[in-house]
Design a protein around this motif. Structure first.
Motif, PDB file in Angstrom:
ATOM      1  N   SER A  10       0.838  -1.206   0.000  1.00 33.93           N
ATOM      2  CA  SER A  10       0.000   0.000   0.000  1.00 33.93           C
ATOM      3  C   SER A  10       0.869   1.251   0.000  1.00 33.93           C
ATOM      4  O   SER A  10       1.934   1.294   0.612  1.00 33.93           O
TER       5      SER A  10
ATOM      6  N   GLY B 143      -3.330   3.766  -2.886  1.00 35.55           N
ATOM      7  CA  GLY B 143      -3.812   2.496  -3.394  1.00 35.55           C
ATOM      8  C   GLY B 143      -2.925   1.321  -3.030  1.00 35.55           C
ATOM      9  O   GLY B 143      -2.020   1.417  -2.200  1.00 35.55           O
TER      10      GLY B 143
ATOM     11  N   GLN C 225      -4.523  -0.969  -7.644  1.00 35.17           N
ATOM     12  CA  GLN C 225      -5.915  -0.702  -7.306  1.00 35.17           C
ATOM     13  C   GLN C 225      -5.981   0.576  -6.477  1.00 35.17           C
ATOM     14  O   GLN C 225      -5.397   0.650  -5.400  1.00 35.17           O
TER      15      GLN C 225
ATOM     16  N   THR D 241      -7.529   3.132  -3.905  1.00 37.53           N
ATOM     17  CA  THR D 241      -8.332   2.922  -2.704  1.00 37.53           C
ATOM     18  C   THR D 241      -8.766   4.259  -2.124  1.00 37.53           C
ATOM     19  O   THR D 241      -8.486   5.321  -2.691  1.00 37.53           O
TER      20      THR D 241
ATOM     21  N   PRO E 206      -4.347   4.487   2.864  1.00 37.24           N
ATOM     22  CA  PRO E 206      -4.427   3.058   3.169  1.00 37.24           C
ATOM     23  C   PRO E 206      -3.281   2.618   4.086  1.00 37.24           C
ATOM     24  O   PRO E 206      -2.286   2.034   3.659  1.00 37.24           O
TER      25      PRO E 206
ATOM     26  N   VAL F 251      -8.899  -3.077   3.299  1.00 33.11           N
ATOM     27  CA  VAL F 251      -7.999  -1.939   3.403  1.00 33.11           C
ATOM     28  C   VAL F 251      -8.510  -0.952   4.447  1.00 33.11           C
ATOM     29  O   VAL F 251      -9.650  -0.476   4.370  1.00 33.11           O
TER      30      VAL F 251
ATOM     31  N   CYS G  89      -8.647   2.460   5.424  1.00 31.53           N
ATOM     32  CA  CYS G  89      -8.462   3.805   4.856  1.00 31.53           C
ATOM     33  C   CYS G  89      -8.649   4.823   5.976  1.00 31.53           C
ATOM     34  O   CYS G  89      -9.765   5.287   6.232  1.00 31.53           O
TER      35      CYS G  89
ATOM     36  N   GLN H 105     -12.378  -0.679   3.372  1.00 33.19           N
ATOM     37  CA  GLN H 105     -12.900  -1.109   2.079  1.00 33.19           C
ATOM     38  C   GLN H 105     -12.651  -2.606   1.900  1.00 33.19           C
ATOM     39  O   GLN H 105     -11.570  -3.105   2.230  1.00 33.19           O
TER      40      GLN H 105
ATOM     41  N   TYR I 122     -12.337  -5.629  -0.732  1.00 32.88           N
ATOM     42  CA  TYR I 122     -12.083  -5.966  -2.132  1.00 32.88           C
ATOM     43  C   TYR I 122     -12.104  -7.481  -2.306  1.00 32.88           C
ATOM     44  O   TYR I 122     -11.497  -8.212  -1.505  1.00 32.88           O
TER      45      TYR I 122
ATOM     46  N   ASN J 271     -13.567  -3.768  -5.910  1.00 34.33           N
ATOM     47  CA  ASN J 271     -14.287  -3.219  -4.762  1.00 34.33           C
ATOM     48  C   ASN J 271     -15.685  -3.834  -4.673  1.00 34.33           C
ATOM     49  O   ASN J 271     -16.467  -3.764  -5.623  1.00 34.33           O
TER      50      ASN J 271
END
Length: 364
Positions: free
Chosen positions: A279, A286, A304, A306, A310, A324, A326, A333, A335, A346
């Protein structure tokens, strides 16, 4: 309603969870408590659907990082404070009901503990702002003995804005029992072992030098223990090493932070060892996705985007989902993960929580 109050209300609106199905596992989340969070939160997570159901919470100051004991019956969580009140907490955990029971705390004698690891006999904290490692004996009931402070980091990296004082960011147990720590300001990975008789860390020197100005942050091993992967914060690069007997041999350095934002954060290997995820924050936030080659080196296969910052992420034990934390979006989140390609999608099943920064699944 103010955002702070709304987030707290949503986080505490837990749904009772009874009679978990086989696909359900326990998940614990640590948060920063500067915006009204309780601290630690327990969830049931469905590994087949990617949905989370809240169970309960425990009031703990800034549990920004924690780890489960080997049997999962205890949690060791830092209280990340930049003063003499910084501690490591021992917390009992009931894996059936997902509930917490506070046991005891011990001072780290080091500012801003940001990482903790255990081998069942001792617990280690990396104290970022002091550049030190603290060692805590684990007693028979899972409580912590008083810490022994170990100094392992130095200043001297070329980035004077970030490396002008000693910083320690990670302390982990290698598969063969050695202890490896990231010396953020010294651009080194250090090697120790624990002498149980003397209750001290024995210095085995430098496991690896890292390119000056890198700011080594988090280190993880491949499932087979042959390779190690380092995420450096300032350079935003992942360094691949082969590992043997406390020494790391560099095989590759590959960029994860293509925005050059100096915000490299977390790194994890998929359960099957086929992919590495890293990350990055501050710009282009992301997850960068790498395929693992036969010799342990990496090939970038995608990224990806985010939510904001993250800070940390975790992969479910069955490898089907990647979650993740955030921090600045006050959400986790969820995924779905393609096990063949490594790509993420997502599911839009966010868990709303104030400043989440650490996600762990109950060890199976």
């Amino acid at each position: 309603m103010k955002l702070k109050s709304k987030l707290l209300s949503m986080a505490l609106a837990f749904v009772p969870v009874i009679g978990f199905a086989d696909s359900n596992i326990k998940m614990v989340v640590g948060t920063y408590t500067d915006a009204g969070s309780q601290g630690l939160y327990s969830f049931s997570f469905d590994q087949s659907t990617g949905t989370a159901s809240g169970i309960t919470s425990l009031k703990v100051d800034n549990p920004s990082y924690f780890t489960f004991s080997k049997d999962g019956r205890n949690i060791y969580a830092v209280s990340e404070k930049n003063n003499a009140t910084a501690v490591l907490n021992s917390i009992g955990y009931d894996p059936v009901n997902g509930t917490f029971a506070f046991k005891n705390s011990q001072l780290t004698h080091g500012a801003d503990p940001c990482y903790v690891a255990t081998d069942g006999k001792i617990a280690l904290t990396a104290n970022y702002s002091s550049g030190t490692i603290s060692v805590f004996p684990i007693l028979k009931n899972g409580t912590l003995g008083k810490s022994l402070l170990q100094v392992g980091s130095k200043k001297g990296g070329p980035d004077r804005s970030r490396q002008n004082t000693p910083h320690a960011h990670c302390a982990i147990f290698a598969p063969d029992g050695y202890i490896l720590t990231t010396d953020f300001s010294g651009d080194r990975i250090l090697c120790f072992s624990y002498n149980e008789r003397n209750k001290k860390l024995e210095d085995h020197g430098i496991a690896a030098h890292v390119k000056p100005g890198s700011g080594p942050r988090h280190l993880v091993f491949s499932p087979n223990g042959k390779y190690a992967y380092l995420m450096s914060e300032l350079s935003g690069k992942v360094t691949v090493y082969s590992y043997s007997d406390g020494k790391l041999k560099e095989l590759q350095s590959i960029a994860a932070d293509y925005a050059n934002a100096r915000g490299g954060a977390d790194i994890h290997v998929s359960p099957d060892g086929s992919f590495v995820y890293a990350s990055t924050r501050l710009k282009g936030d992301g997850i960068t996705i790498f395929r693992v080659n036969n010799n342990g080196t990496l090939t970038r296969v995608g990224a990806q985007r985010t939510g904001k910052h993250p800070h940390n992420f975790a992969i479910t034990p069955n490898g089907k989902f990647l979650l993740v934390a955030c921090r600045d979006d006050n959400s986790i989140q969820v995924y779905s993960r393609d096990k063949s390609t490594g790509m993420l999608k997502n599911t839009n099943q966010d868990v709303i929580l104030s400043h989440p920064v650490c996600i762990k699944f109950y060890p199976e």
